[in-house]
Write an enzyme that holds these catalytic residues in place. Structure first.
Site, PDB file in Angstrom:
ATOM      1  N   ASN A  19       0.709  -1.245  -0.152  1.00  0.00           N
ATOM      2  CA  ASN A  19       0.020   0.074  -0.062  1.00  0.00           C
ATOM      3  C   ASN A  19       0.905   1.137   0.027  1.00  0.00           C
ATOM      4  O   ASN A  19       0.647   2.288  -0.634  1.00  0.00           O
ATOM      5  CB  ASN A  19      -1.059  -0.207   1.227  1.00  0.00           C
ATOM      6  CG  ASN A  19      -2.251  -0.674   0.967  1.00  0.00           C
ATOM      7  OD1 ASN A  19      -3.245  -0.342   0.060  1.00  0.00           O
ATOM      8  ND2 ASN A  19      -2.504  -1.993   1.479  1.00  0.00           N
ATOM      9  N   ARG A  70       3.007   1.245  26.269  1.00  0.00           N
ATOM     10  CA  ARG A  70       2.573   1.434  24.807  1.00  0.00           C
ATOM     11  C   ARG A  70       2.224   2.940  24.881  1.00  0.00           C
ATOM     12  O   ARG A  70       2.390   3.570  23.711  1.00  0.00           O
ATOM     13  CB  ARG A  70       1.485   0.715  24.536  1.00  0.00           C
ATOM     14  CG  ARG A  70       2.027  -0.613  24.546  1.00  0.00           C
ATOM     15  CD  ARG A  70       0.705  -1.611  24.734  1.00  0.00           C
ATOM     16  NE  ARG A  70      -0.371  -1.341  23.544  1.00  0.00           N
ATOM     17  CZ  ARG A  70      -1.590  -1.857  23.584  1.00  0.00           C
ATOM     18  NH1 ARG A  70      -1.829  -2.895  24.416  1.00  0.00           N
ATOM     19  NH2 ARG A  70      -2.433  -1.443  22.637  1.00  0.00           N
ATOM     20  N   ARG A  96       0.019  -2.350  14.980  1.00  0.00           N
ATOM     21  CA  ARG A  96      -0.136  -1.935  16.528  1.00  0.00           C
ATOM     22  C   ARG A  96      -1.463  -1.372  16.602  1.00  0.00           C
ATOM     23  O   ARG A  96      -1.533  -0.520  15.801  1.00  0.00           O
ATOM     24  CB  ARG A  96       1.050  -1.378  16.949  1.00  0.00           C
ATOM     25  CG  ARG A  96       2.384  -2.068  17.151  1.00  0.00           C
ATOM     26  CD  ARG A  96       3.499  -1.299  17.456  1.00  0.00           C
ATOM     27  NE  ARG A  96       3.305  -0.562  18.963  1.00  0.00           N
ATOM     28  CZ  ARG A  96       3.926  -0.968  19.862  1.00  0.00           C
ATOM     29  NH1 ARG A  96       4.490  -2.279  20.075  1.00  0.00           N
ATOM     30  NH2 ARG A  96       3.552  -0.233  21.055  1.00  0.00           N
ATOM     31  N   ILE A  97      -1.974  -1.481  17.883  1.00  0.00           N
ATOM     32  CA  ILE A  97      -3.292  -0.780  18.236  1.00  0.00           C
ATOM     33  C   ILE A  97      -2.661   0.634  18.718  1.00  0.00           C
ATOM     34  O   ILE A  97      -1.842   0.667  19.713  1.00  0.00           O
ATOM     35  CB  ILE A  97      -4.117  -1.555  19.024  1.00  0.00           C
ATOM     36  CG1 ILE A  97      -4.377  -2.713  18.554  1.00  0.00           C
ATOM     37  CG2 ILE A  97      -5.252  -0.660  19.537  1.00  0.00           C
ATOM     38  CD1 ILE A  97      -5.826  -3.090  18.475  1.00  0.00           C
ATOM     39  N   LEU A  98      -3.350   1.493  18.200  1.00  0.00           N
ATOM     40  CA  LEU A  98      -2.823   3.099  18.592  1.00  0.00           C
ATOM     41  C   LEU A  98      -3.297   3.356  19.697  1.00  0.00           C
ATOM     42  O   LEU A  98      -4.602   3.135  19.927  1.00  0.00           O
ATOM     43  CB  LEU A  98      -3.089   4.085  17.494  1.00  0.00           C
ATOM     44  CG  LEU A  98      -2.172   3.779  16.280  1.00  0.00           C
ATOM     45  CD1 LEU A  98      -2.514   4.750  15.121  1.00  0.00           C
ATOM     46  CD2 LEU A  98      -0.643   4.439  16.583  1.00  0.00           C
ATOM     47  N   ASN A 112      -7.030   4.710   7.732  1.00  0.00           N
ATOM     48  CA  ASN A 112      -6.490   3.411   7.691  1.00  0.00           C
ATOM     49  C   ASN A 112      -6.817   2.678   6.683  1.00  0.00           C
ATOM     50  O   ASN A 112      -7.878   3.136   6.074  1.00  0.00           O
ATOM     51  CB  ASN A 112      -6.676   2.627   8.991  1.00  0.00           C
ATOM     52  CG  ASN A 112      -6.372   1.293   9.014  1.00  0.00           C
ATOM     53  OD1 ASN A 112      -5.291   0.750   8.796  1.00  0.00           O
ATOM     54  ND2 ASN A 112      -7.362   0.287   9.739  1.00  0.00           N
ATOM     55  N   HIS A 114      -8.509  -1.063   5.533  1.00  0.00           N
ATOM     56  CA  HIS A 114      -8.609  -2.614   6.108  1.00  0.00           C
ATOM     57  C   HIS A 114      -9.183  -3.287   4.858  1.00  0.00           C
ATOM     58  O   HIS A 114     -10.010  -2.877   4.019  1.00  0.00           O
ATOM     59  CB  HIS A 114      -9.673  -2.416   7.250  1.00  0.00           C
ATOM     60  CG  HIS A 114      -9.996  -3.366   8.006  1.00  0.00           C
ATOM     61  ND1 HIS A 114      -9.096  -4.263   8.818  1.00  0.00           N
ATOM     62  CD2 HIS A 114     -11.101  -4.313   7.897  1.00  0.00           C
ATOM     63  CE1 HIS A 114      -9.626  -5.307   9.227  1.00  0.00           C
ATOM     64  NE2 HIS A 114     -10.804  -5.357   8.817  1.00  0.00           N
ATOM     65  N   GLU A 179      -7.129  -2.180  -2.868  1.00  0.00           N
ATOM     66  CA  GLU A 179      -6.606  -1.543  -1.773  1.00  0.00           C
ATOM     67  C   GLU A 179      -5.703  -0.383  -2.546  1.00  0.00           C
ATOM     68  O   GLU A 179      -5.805   0.592  -1.936  1.00  0.00           O
ATOM     69  CB  GLU A 179      -5.879  -2.041  -0.882  1.00  0.00           C
ATOM     70  CG  GLU A 179      -6.748  -3.095  -0.021  1.00  0.00           C
ATOM     71  CD  GLU A 179      -6.008  -3.821   1.155  1.00  0.00           C
ATOM     72  OE1 GLU A 179      -4.892  -3.243   1.899  1.00  0.00           O
ATOM     73  OE2 GLU A 179      -6.270  -5.007   1.379  1.00  0.00           O
TER      74      GLU A 179
HETATM   75  C1  GAR Z   1      -3.325  -4.784   3.609  1.00  0.00           C
HETATM   76  O1  GAR Z   1      -4.105  -5.974   3.205  1.00  0.00           O
HETATM   77  C2  GAR Z   1      -3.836  -4.043   4.847  1.00  0.00           C
HETATM   78  O2  GAR Z   1      -5.235  -3.979   4.243  1.00  0.00           O
HETATM   79  C3  GAR Z   1      -4.061  -4.861   5.890  1.00  0.00           C
HETATM   80  O3  GAR Z   1      -2.591  -5.562   5.976  1.00  0.00           O
HETATM   81  C4  GAR Z   1      -2.151  -5.514   4.618  1.00  0.00           C
HETATM   82  C5  GAR Z   1      -0.637  -4.700   4.503  1.00  0.00           C
HETATM   83  O4  GAR Z   1      -0.302  -5.013   3.401  1.00  0.00           O
HETATM   84  N1  GAR Z   1      -4.222  -3.924   6.941  1.00  0.00           N
HETATM   85  C6  GAR Z   1      -4.875  -4.594   8.280  1.00  0.00           C
HETATM   86  O5  GAR Z   1      -5.231  -5.596   8.299  1.00  0.00           O
HETATM   87  C7  GAR Z   1      -5.043  -3.547   9.267  1.00  0.00           C
HETATM   88  N2  GAR Z   1      -6.120  -3.995  10.170  1.00  0.00           N
HETATM   89  P1  GAR Z   1       0.982  -4.301   2.859  1.00  0.00           P
HETATM   90  O6  GAR Z   1       2.150  -4.131   3.828  1.00  0.00           O
HETATM   91  O7  GAR Z   1       1.253  -4.743   1.472  1.00  0.00           O
HETATM   92  O8  GAR Z   1       0.470  -2.602   2.309  1.00  0.00           O
END
Ligand code: GAR
Length: 208
Positions: A19, A70, A96-98, A112, A114, A179
């Site tokens: 991403n 944290r 990590r949870i902020l 974010n 998701h 995404e």
């Molecule tokens: C992505 O699929 C993102 O949506 C997910 O982690 C992956 C990161 O991929 N995020 C979550 O699950 C957050 N809850 P990337 O490092 O290739 O961008």
């Protein structure tokens, strides 16, 4: 694109960074009037750090084991981002949870991505949750972050079909392609001042 100042973006990432790469592509192609000024990770092995360096972006690791508590960790994150005058923080696979102190500091300036159509399947392994539930449609969501887990106001979503023979990997790949499309698009809208938060709704303003 005009010469208006570019939005200063900080990206937080724990993993491979695809991403982040999509965001950098949008920025470098000048589709998104922003610049990524720093990439921060809690993991020294995160691929996102290499991608940042390859693109000439400062890449920093903040080791959680070196920070007491944290909240102290998140305070250190805030300091690093403020030193760089970051205006928008994007979580891109940040695992990590902020703490509330961080979320409140960047309220309305914290996005974010998701891999699910929220509010369905928040938390970890969203794609696996979707398959286990047997949904026909899955997808991705860009949202503002509030103090809950994946509960904040929704900016953009994209849907993908779930196929009968999908595995977690094949579904994740299909979602990931979306995404990579909607995250830079959401940042573009933010940078153009076109996202207005009204309570828990996000209004997308027309192009001026
Ligand atoms: C992505 O699929 C993102 O949506 C997910 O982690 C992956 C990161 O991929 N995020 C979550 O699950 C957050 N809850 P990337 O490092 O290739 O961008």
């Amino acid at each position: 694109m005009s010469d208006a100042p570019r939005l200063r973006v900080g990206v937080l990432a724990s993993g491979r960074g695809s991403n982040l790469r999509a965001i950098l592509s949008g920025v470098e192609a000048r589709r998104v009037r922003a610049e990524v000024v720093v990439v921060l990770s809690d993991r020294s092995g995160a691929g996102a750090l290499d991608i940042a360096r390859d693109h000439g972006v400062e890449a920093l690791v903040l080791d959680p084991t070196l920070h007491p508590g944290r909240e102290g960790y998140d305070q250190a994150l805030i300091a690093l981002l403020e030193e760089r005058r970051v205006e928008l923080v994007c979580l891109a696979g940040y695992m990590r949870i902020l703490r509330p102190v961080f979320v409140r500091h960047f309220e309305g300036r914290l996005l974010n991505i998701h891999p699910a159509l929220l509010p369905a399947f928040p938390g970890l392994h969203a794609q696996r949750q979707a398959l286990e539930h047997g949904v026909r449609i899955a997808g991705a969501t860009v949202h503002f972050v509030d103090e809950g887990v994946d509960t904040g106001p929704i900016v953009l979503q994209a849907a993908v079909p779930v196929r009968q023979d999908d595995t977690e990997a094949s579904l994740s790949d299909r979602i990931l392609a979306e995404e990579h499309r909607i995250y830079p698009e959401a940042i573009r809208l933010f940078a153009e001042g076109r996202l207005r938060l009204e309570d828990r709704h996000v209004r997308i303003l027309e192009e001026p």
